[in-house]
Design a protein around this motif. Structure first.
Motif, PDB file in Angstrom:
ATOM      1  N   GLU A 312     -19.931 -20.722  38.425  1.00  0.00           N
ATOM      2  CA  GLU A 312     -19.423 -19.512  39.033  1.00  0.00           C
ATOM      3  C   GLU A 312     -18.679 -18.775  38.173  1.00  0.00           C
ATOM      4  OE1 GLU A 312     -16.203 -18.521  42.680  1.00  0.00           O
ATOM      5  OE2 GLU A 312     -16.971 -20.465  42.760  1.00  0.00           O
ATOM      6  N   ASN A 313     -18.011 -19.342  37.191  1.00  0.00           N
ATOM      7  CA  ASN A 313     -17.551 -18.562  36.216  1.00  0.00           C
ATOM      8  C   ASN A 313     -18.213 -17.700  35.135  1.00  0.00           C
ATOM      9  OD1 ASN A 313     -14.730 -19.447  37.283  1.00  0.00           O
ATOM     10  ND2 ASN A 313     -14.651 -21.080  35.687  1.00  0.00           N
ATOM     11  N   THR A 314     -19.402 -18.711  34.823  1.00  0.00           N
ATOM     12  CA  THR A 314     -20.271 -18.141  33.914  1.00  0.00           C
ATOM     13  C   THR A 314     -20.832 -16.773  34.509  1.00  0.00           C
ATOM     14  OG1 THR A 314     -20.724 -20.173  33.098  1.00  0.00           O
ATOM     15  CG2 THR A 314     -22.608 -18.605  32.735  1.00  0.00           C
ATOM     16  N   VAL A 315     -21.297 -16.985  35.800  1.00  0.00           N
ATOM     17  CA  VAL A 315     -21.997 -15.923  36.527  1.00  0.00           C
ATOM     18  C   VAL A 315     -21.033 -14.636  36.565  1.00  0.00           C
ATOM     19  CG1 VAL A 315     -23.223 -15.059  38.623  1.00  0.00           C
ATOM     20  CG2 VAL A 315     -23.525 -17.241  37.513  1.00  0.00           C
ATOM     21  N   THR A 316     -19.923 -14.804  37.027  1.00  0.00           N
ATOM     22  CA  THR A 316     -18.831 -13.833  37.100  1.00  0.00           C
ATOM     23  C   THR A 316     -18.574 -13.074  35.983  1.00  0.00           C
ATOM     24  OG1 THR A 316     -17.580 -15.071  38.874  1.00  0.00           O
ATOM     25  CG2 THR A 316     -16.458 -13.201  37.690  1.00  0.00           C
ATOM     26  N   ASP A 317     -18.683 -13.687  34.661  1.00  0.00           N
ATOM     27  CA  ASP A 317     -18.565 -13.155  33.486  1.00  0.00           C
ATOM     28  C   ASP A 317     -19.737 -12.270  32.837  1.00  0.00           C
ATOM     29  OD1 ASP A 317     -16.058 -14.216  33.053  1.00  0.00           O
ATOM     30  OD2 ASP A 317     -16.731 -16.104  32.024  1.00  0.00           O
ATOM     31  N   LEU A 318     -20.779 -12.882  33.492  1.00  0.00           N
ATOM     32  CA  LEU A 318     -22.040 -12.181  33.182  1.00  0.00           C
ATOM     33  C   LEU A 318     -22.394 -10.858  33.839  1.00  0.00           C
ATOM     34  CD1 LEU A 318     -24.878 -12.974  31.463  1.00  0.00           C
ATOM     35  CD2 LEU A 318     -25.631 -13.405  33.753  1.00  0.00           C
ATOM     36  N   LEU A 319     -21.910 -10.810  35.138  1.00  0.00           N
ATOM     37  CA  LEU A 319     -22.015  -9.602  36.018  1.00  0.00           C
ATOM     38  C   LEU A 319     -20.986  -8.722  35.743  1.00  0.00           C
ATOM     39  CD1 LEU A 319     -22.541 -11.481  39.312  1.00  0.00           C
ATOM     40  CD2 LEU A 319     -24.412 -10.469  37.797  1.00  0.00           C
ATOM     41  N   THR A 320     -19.576  -9.267  35.235  1.00  0.00           N
ATOM     42  CA  THR A 320     -18.649  -8.388  34.758  1.00  0.00           C
ATOM     43  C   THR A 320     -19.156  -7.498  33.574  1.00  0.00           C
ATOM     44  OG1 THR A 320     -17.172  -9.630  35.661  1.00  0.00           O
ATOM     45  CG2 THR A 320     -16.493  -8.052  33.980  1.00  0.00           C
ATOM     46  N   ARG A 321     -19.773  -8.267  32.515  1.00  0.00           N
ATOM     47  CA  ARG A 321     -20.345  -7.754  31.627  1.00  0.00           C
ATOM     48  C   ARG A 321     -21.403  -6.682  31.632  1.00  0.00           C
ATOM     49  NH1 ARG A 321     -19.928  -8.407  26.068  1.00  0.00           N
ATOM     50  NH2 ARG A 321     -21.717  -7.892  24.743  1.00  0.00           N
ATOM     51  N   ALA A 322     -22.406  -7.127  32.323  1.00  0.00           N
ATOM     52  CA  ALA A 322     -23.606  -6.413  32.729  1.00  0.00           C
ATOM     53  C   ALA A 322     -23.082  -4.903  33.193  1.00  0.00           C
ATOM     54  CB  ALA A 322     -24.660  -6.908  33.558  1.00  0.00           C
ATOM     55  N   ARG A 323     -22.051  -4.778  34.292  1.00  0.00           N
ATOM     56  CA  ARG A 323     -21.466  -3.842  34.835  1.00  0.00           C
ATOM     57  C   ARG A 323     -20.547  -2.958  33.646  1.00  0.00           C
ATOM     58  NH1 ARG A 323     -17.444  -4.439  39.990  1.00  0.00           N
ATOM     59  NH2 ARG A 323     -19.429  -4.515  41.192  1.00  0.00           N
ATOM     60  N   THR A 324     -19.959  -3.759  33.145  1.00  0.00           N
ATOM     61  CA  THR A 324     -19.341  -2.857  32.068  1.00  0.00           C
ATOM     62  C   THR A 324     -20.072  -2.130  31.113  1.00  0.00           C
ATOM     63  OG1 THR A 324     -17.411  -4.328  31.969  1.00  0.00           O
ATOM     64  CG2 THR A 324     -17.477  -3.012  30.346  1.00  0.00           C
ATOM     65  N   THR A 325     -21.343  -2.804  30.453  1.00  0.00           N
ATOM     66  CA  THR A 325     -21.973  -2.103  29.506  1.00  0.00           C
ATOM     67  C   THR A 325     -23.178  -1.239  30.056  1.00  0.00           C
ATOM     68  OG1 THR A 325     -23.307  -4.293  29.577  1.00  0.00           O
ATOM     69  CG2 THR A 325     -21.631  -4.156  27.997  1.00  0.00           C
ATOM     70  N   GLY A 326     -23.363  -1.496  31.434  1.00  0.00           N
ATOM     71  CA  GLY A 326     -24.581  -0.623  32.203  1.00  0.00           C
ATOM     72  C   GLY A 326     -25.730  -1.352  31.886  1.00  0.00           C
ATOM     73  N   THR A 327     -25.741  -2.551  31.779  1.00  0.00           N
ATOM     74  CA  THR A 327     -27.239  -3.231  31.341  1.00  0.00           C
ATOM     75  C   THR A 327     -27.460  -4.078  32.349  1.00  0.00           C
ATOM     76  OG1 THR A 327     -28.267  -4.375  29.787  1.00  0.00           O
ATOM     77  CG2 THR A 327     -26.156  -5.181  30.044  1.00  0.00           C
ATOM     78  N   THR A 328     -28.607  -4.988  32.279  1.00  0.00           N
ATOM     79  CA  THR A 328     -28.995  -5.784  33.298  1.00  0.00           C
ATOM     80  C   THR A 328     -28.194  -7.286  33.024  1.00  0.00           C
ATOM     81  OG1 THR A 328     -30.845  -6.664  32.330  1.00  0.00           O
ATOM     82  CG2 THR A 328     -31.187  -4.533  33.701  1.00  0.00           C
ATOM     83  N   PRO A 329     -28.162  -8.057  34.069  1.00  0.00           N
ATOM     84  CA  PRO A 329     -27.584  -9.185  33.732  1.00  0.00           C
ATOM     85  C   PRO A 329     -28.550 -10.045  32.972  1.00  0.00           C
ATOM     86  CG  PRO A 329     -27.451  -8.646  36.329  1.00  0.00           C
ATOM     87  CD  PRO A 329     -28.163  -7.715  35.611  1.00  0.00           C
ATOM     88  N   ALA A 330     -29.862  -9.965  33.160  1.00  0.00           N
ATOM     89  CA  ALA A 330     -30.831 -10.641  32.234  1.00  0.00           C
ATOM     90  C   ALA A 330     -30.536 -10.199  30.677  1.00  0.00           C
ATOM     91  CB  ALA A 330     -32.289 -10.123  32.671  1.00  0.00           C
ATOM     92  N   GLN A 331     -30.285  -9.013  30.407  1.00  0.00           N
ATOM     93  CA  GLN A 331     -29.933  -8.520  29.208  1.00  0.00           C
ATOM     94  C   GLN A 331     -28.530  -9.078  28.555  1.00  0.00           C
ATOM     95  OE1 GLN A 331     -31.939  -7.154  26.914  1.00  0.00           O
ATOM     96  NE2 GLN A 331     -30.138  -7.329  25.286  1.00  0.00           N
ATOM     97  N   ALA A 332     -27.773  -9.167  29.388  1.00  0.00           N
ATOM     98  CA  ALA A 332     -26.347  -9.607  28.981  1.00  0.00           C
ATOM     99  C   ALA A 332     -26.653 -11.127  28.964  1.00  0.00           C
ATOM    100  CB  ALA A 332     -25.150  -9.458  30.145  1.00  0.00           C
ATOM    101  N   ALA A 333     -27.250 -11.815  29.555  1.00  0.00           N
ATOM    102  CA  ALA A 333     -27.748 -13.267  29.348  1.00  0.00           C
ATOM    103  C   ALA A 333     -28.245 -13.637  28.074  1.00  0.00           C
ATOM    104  CB  ALA A 333     -28.234 -13.773  30.732  1.00  0.00           C
ATOM    105  N   ARG A 334     -29.307 -12.712  27.823  1.00  0.00           N
ATOM    106  CA  ARG A 334     -30.148 -12.862  26.572  1.00  0.00           C
ATOM    107  C   ARG A 334     -29.024 -12.739  25.389  1.00  0.00           C
ATOM    108  NH1 ARG A 334     -34.282 -10.040  29.486  1.00  0.00           N
ATOM    109  NH2 ARG A 334     -33.547  -8.127  28.479  1.00  0.00           N
ATOM    110  N   GLU A 335     -28.135 -11.741  25.508  1.00  0.00           N
ATOM    111  CA  GLU A 335     -27.330 -11.697  24.401  1.00  0.00           C
ATOM    112  C   GLU A 335     -26.419 -12.948  24.050  1.00  0.00           C
ATOM    113  OE1 GLU A 335     -25.406  -7.956  25.475  1.00  0.00           O
ATOM    114  OE2 GLU A 335     -26.966  -6.663  24.901  1.00  0.00           O
ATOM    115  N   LEU A 336     -25.946 -13.472  25.445  1.00  0.00           N
ATOM    116  CA  LEU A 336     -24.893 -14.681  25.280  1.00  0.00           C
ATOM    117  C   LEU A 336     -25.734 -15.568  24.730  1.00  0.00           C
ATOM    118  CD1 LEU A 336     -22.673 -16.366  26.291  1.00  0.00           C
ATOM    119  CD2 LEU A 336     -23.873 -16.603  28.398  1.00  0.00           C
TER     120      LEU A 336
END
Length: 351
Positions: A312-336
């Motif tokens: 739950e925390n992992t997904v929350t952080d991922l979605l927050t990062r995607a929203r902040t950077t204007g990218t997709t959750p998939a891209q944010a996950a790949r960067e992680l």
């Protein structure tokens, strides 16, 4: 596949079974590679090889995103059409798999997958210690469907929190497509959470579950495009295609099915439509997270469950990062994932 990125691929004819045994080790940068043993029919053994390559790469992503110190691997046994897996042949296959895993000297440990069970891991364990997912009574972590469903529920709670400001799923309209062992467990959990459920499966006998839980029922094609808050793919992969995206009427997609996207470009199409997609290798990481924690790291069941719920925390952080950077959750996950692998490769002590 335009480039070859795997560390090692073993292809051999089983000494006992005479069947193609394929073990793909995608990466051991983070640690010992892990991944299930899949036994199923293929029209051509090369289709099984493609599966092993694709699924082992997915396991690297799953482990890295989950914060596990493990890489990705996969075993695939190609059954020719018309071959019946008798008890005798099954045992021969499992011992052939064990010998293949043992020959890699600890670089890879196998576990249950499509076509295999925790009991099968006990048979593999007769010839190698590089195995996980054995029954509880045999010192293993047991059936992975429970932790996998728990992890998927944690991902759905994170998505609800992102969309609505609360992880509470009561009253949310949720379509679960596929109610096999994981999907059924997840459906029961969602019922306990108070979600408004729509269930679907290619097996019409599964309709009895919807009656038991007081859920609606529809065929998979209709359930995929139903007007819901959350769409949960929980069967086989490839259901999210370029053709289906324009017909979707959900706010977000998160579920335990592997390889949900027919092509990587579908993630961008979903983003363009404003539909959140949580990568399947994150939402479906509960099973491997629990098994690795309990069996390979010798943690307690509570420690394993705690790490699964941390999805739950992992997904929350991922979605927050995607929203902040204007990218997709998939891209944010790949960067992680790339960041973890890069750090481990250059500074193993900080992985």
């Amino acid at each position: 596949m335009s480039t070859f990125e795997h560390e090692q691929v073993l292809i051999r004819t089983g000494q006992r079974s005479g069947l193609p045994i394929i073990v793909a080790v995608h990466s051991s940068t983070l640690g010992q590679a892990v991944g299930g043993c899949r036994v199923r029919q293929y029209a051509d053994w090369r289709d099984a090889l493609a599966d092993a390559l694709r699924l082992s790469a997915g396991m690297t992503a799953k482990c890295a995103a989950a914060g596990l110190d493990n890489g990705g691997g996969k075993t695939v046994v190609a059954l020719p059409g018309g071959v019946t897996l008798t008890p005798s042949l099954r045992r021969d296959v499992l011992h052939d798999v064990a010998d293949a895993a043992a020959s890699l000297d600890g670089r890879y440990a196998t576990g249950p997958d499509v076509g295999t069970t925790p009991d099968d891991m006990t048979v593999i364990g007769e010839r190698t210690g590089h195995v996980l997912g054995r029954p509880l009574g045999r010192g293993g972590s047991g059936d992975s469907s429970g932790p996998t469903a728990t992890g998927a529920l944690a991902a759905l709670r994170a998505v609800s929190g992102h969309l609505h400001g609360t992880p509470d799923l009561a009253g949310r309209r949720v379509a679960v497509v596929g109610v096999g062992s994981v999907g059924e467990r997840l459906a029961r959990m969602l019922t306990d959470e108070g979600a408004d459920l729509l269930l679907s499966d290619i097996d019409p006998a599964k309709r009895a579950l919807s009656a038991e839980l007081g859920a609606a029922w529809d065929d998979p094609e209709q359930a995929l495009t139903a007007d819901v808050d959350l769409l949960v793919p929980a069967a086989l992969g490839g259901v999210l295609t370029e053709l289906i995206v324009p017909r979707l009427r959900c706010a977000a997609i998160a579920g335990p099915a592997n390889n949900q996207l027919a092509t990587p470009e579908v993630a961008d199409l979903l983003h363009e439509r404003g539909i959140i997609w949580v990568p399947d290798y994150i939402a479906g990481a509960g099973g491997v997270t629990y098994a690795v924690t309990v069996e390979l790291q010798r943690g307690t069941a509570d420690e394993g469950l705690g790490r699964v719920q941390a999805i739950e925390n992992t997904v929350t952080d991922l979605l927050t990062r995607a929203r902040t950077t204007g990218t997709t959750p998939a891209q944010a996950a790949r960067e992680l994932i790339e960041r973890r692998l890069r750090t481990a490769a250059t500074d193993p002590g900080r992985r």
